[in-house]
Each structure stands twice: as structure tokens, then as C-alpha cells.
Write an enzyme that holds these catalytic residues in place. Structure first.
Site, short mmCIF file in Angstrom:
data_model
loop_
_atom_site.label_atom_id
_atom_site.label_comp_id
_atom_site.label_asym_id
_atom_site.label_seq_id
_atom_site.Cartn_x
_atom_site.Cartn_y
_atom_site.Cartn_z
N GLU A 1 1.81 1.61 -5.33
CA GLU A 1 3.06 1.31 -4.62
C GLU A 1 4.12 0.76 -5.57
O GLU A 1 5.29 1.11 -5.52
CB GLU A 1 2.82 0.28 -3.51
CG GLU A 1 1.85 0.74 -2.44
CD GLU A 1 0.39 0.38 -2.74
OE1 GLU A 1 -0.02 0.41 -3.92
OE2 GLU A 1 -0.32 0.08 -1.77
N CYS B 1 2.21 -6.10 -3.80
CA CYS B 1 3.05 -4.91 -3.53
C CYS B 1 3.95 -5.15 -2.33
O CYS B 1 5.12 -4.74 -2.33
CB CYS B 1 2.17 -3.68 -3.31
SG CYS B 1 1.45 -3.08 -4.85
N ILE C 1 -2.66 2.52 -12.00
CA ILE C 1 -2.93 2.70 -13.43
C ILE C 1 -3.67 1.45 -13.91
O ILE C 1 -3.07 0.36 -13.96
CB ILE C 1 -1.62 2.89 -14.22
CG1 ILE C 1 -0.82 4.07 -13.64
CG2 ILE C 1 -1.92 3.13 -15.70
CD1 ILE C 1 0.61 4.19 -14.18
N GLU C 2 -4.95 1.62 -14.19
CA GLU C 2 -5.76 0.46 -14.56
C GLU C 2 -5.75 0.25 -16.08
O GLU C 2 -5.26 1.09 -16.84
CB GLU C 2 -7.19 0.66 -14.03
CG GLU C 2 -7.18 0.74 -12.51
CD GLU C 2 -8.56 0.75 -11.87
OE1 GLU C 2 -9.55 1.04 -12.57
OE2 GLU C 2 -8.62 0.49 -10.66
N CYS D 1 -1.55 -4.30 -1.11
CA CYS D 1 -1.90 -5.69 -1.43
C CYS D 1 -0.67 -6.58 -1.27
O CYS D 1 0.47 -6.09 -1.18
CB CYS D 1 -2.46 -5.78 -2.85
SG CYS D 1 -1.20 -5.70 -4.14
#
Ligand code: THU
Length: 125
Positions: free
Chosen positions: A55, A86, A43-44, A83
Site C-alpha cells: 500500500e 499504511c 518489498i522485503e 497495517c
């Protein structure tokens, strides 16, 4: 829930990705020890730094429901590994043997958290 089904749920979750800036859709499906599955998508945000990865959305949905025991997570989106942030979140709740399934075009790749993040940060070390 078998691995293939979990990967399918991750790919389905990626369809709900809100990623108008990167156009990089990611989905995750987290299998809990009690058999429940929590999904998430990235969700940007226009301010960029509030963006959350798929994640972490899946983990935070589960933990906020009182669930803290996890088996594995499937991640779909470009075949990339999670990443570092996460992986660190996973390490808070999951042991090194926790599995990460990376969904690829022709199936999935299996990794362990210990393999992808051998030295996680912990206040106890
Ligand atoms: N992203 C994830 O959802 N998971 C990751 O592990 C790495 C990156 C998202 C964040 C951002 O919305 C987009 O992918 C490009 O970085």
C-alpha cells in the site's frame, strides 16, 4: 475503472511481490481522482525493518509523481486489512470516506479509512 478491475490490478501487482522472508505476497492498486492507477507490491529486506508494504509503495509512487487526490485502494494478499502504518500514511492524503477494497477469494470487501482507522494521528488535532 470499476472496483472489480481495480481488484484485478491489485492481484496482478501481488505477483511482483518480493517477499522471500515471509512468503506473504501483497499487491495494491490505488485509484486517483484523475483516473490514474498506481500499483505496488510489498518489498522485503534481509535487515527486515526496511521492508515496505504494498500500500505504501502505491501511495509513494503516486505522491512522488505529484498526485495527491485519491479515491480508493484495492489490496490483495490473504484478505487482510492494511497495517496501522499504511492506514496512517493513507490518512495523510485521503479523507475518512476514502475506500479500501480487500480482495477475497470470492470477491472483495468494502471498508472506509474512517472505519479502519477512526483516530489517526494528526499534528492538527
Ligand atoms: N504487508 C503489506 O504489504 N501490507 C500490509 O498492510 C501488511 C503487511 C507485507 C509486509 C511483509 O512483506 C508481509 O506483508 C508480511 O508482513
Amino acid at each position: 475503472m470499476n472496483d472489480k478491475e481495480l481488484c484485478k490490478l491489485a492481484a496482478h501487482a501481488a505477483k511482483r511481490s518480493y517477499s522471500p522472508y515471509s512468503h506473504f505476497a501483497v499487491g495494491a492498486a490505488l485509484l486517483c481522482k484523475n483516473g490514474d492507477v498506481y500499483t505496488g507490491c510489498n518489498i522485503e529486506n534481509g535487515a527486515f525493518t526496511p521492508t515496505v508494504c504494498a500500500e505504501r509503495v502505491a501511495f509513494f509512487k503516486a505522491v512522488s509523481d505529484g498526485v495527491r487526490d485519491f479515491e480508493k485502494i484495492a489490496v490483495a494478499g490473504g484478505g487482510c486489512p492494511p497495517c496501522g502504518v499504511c492506514l496512517q500514511v493513507m490518512s495523510e492524503f485521503a479523507v475518512g470516506g476514502f475506500e479500501i477494497l480487500l480482495v477475497k477469494d470470492d470477491g472483495f470487501e468494502r471498508h472506509t479509512l474512517g472505519e479502519l482507522l477512526p483516530l489517526s494521528f494528526s499534528l492538527e488535532k
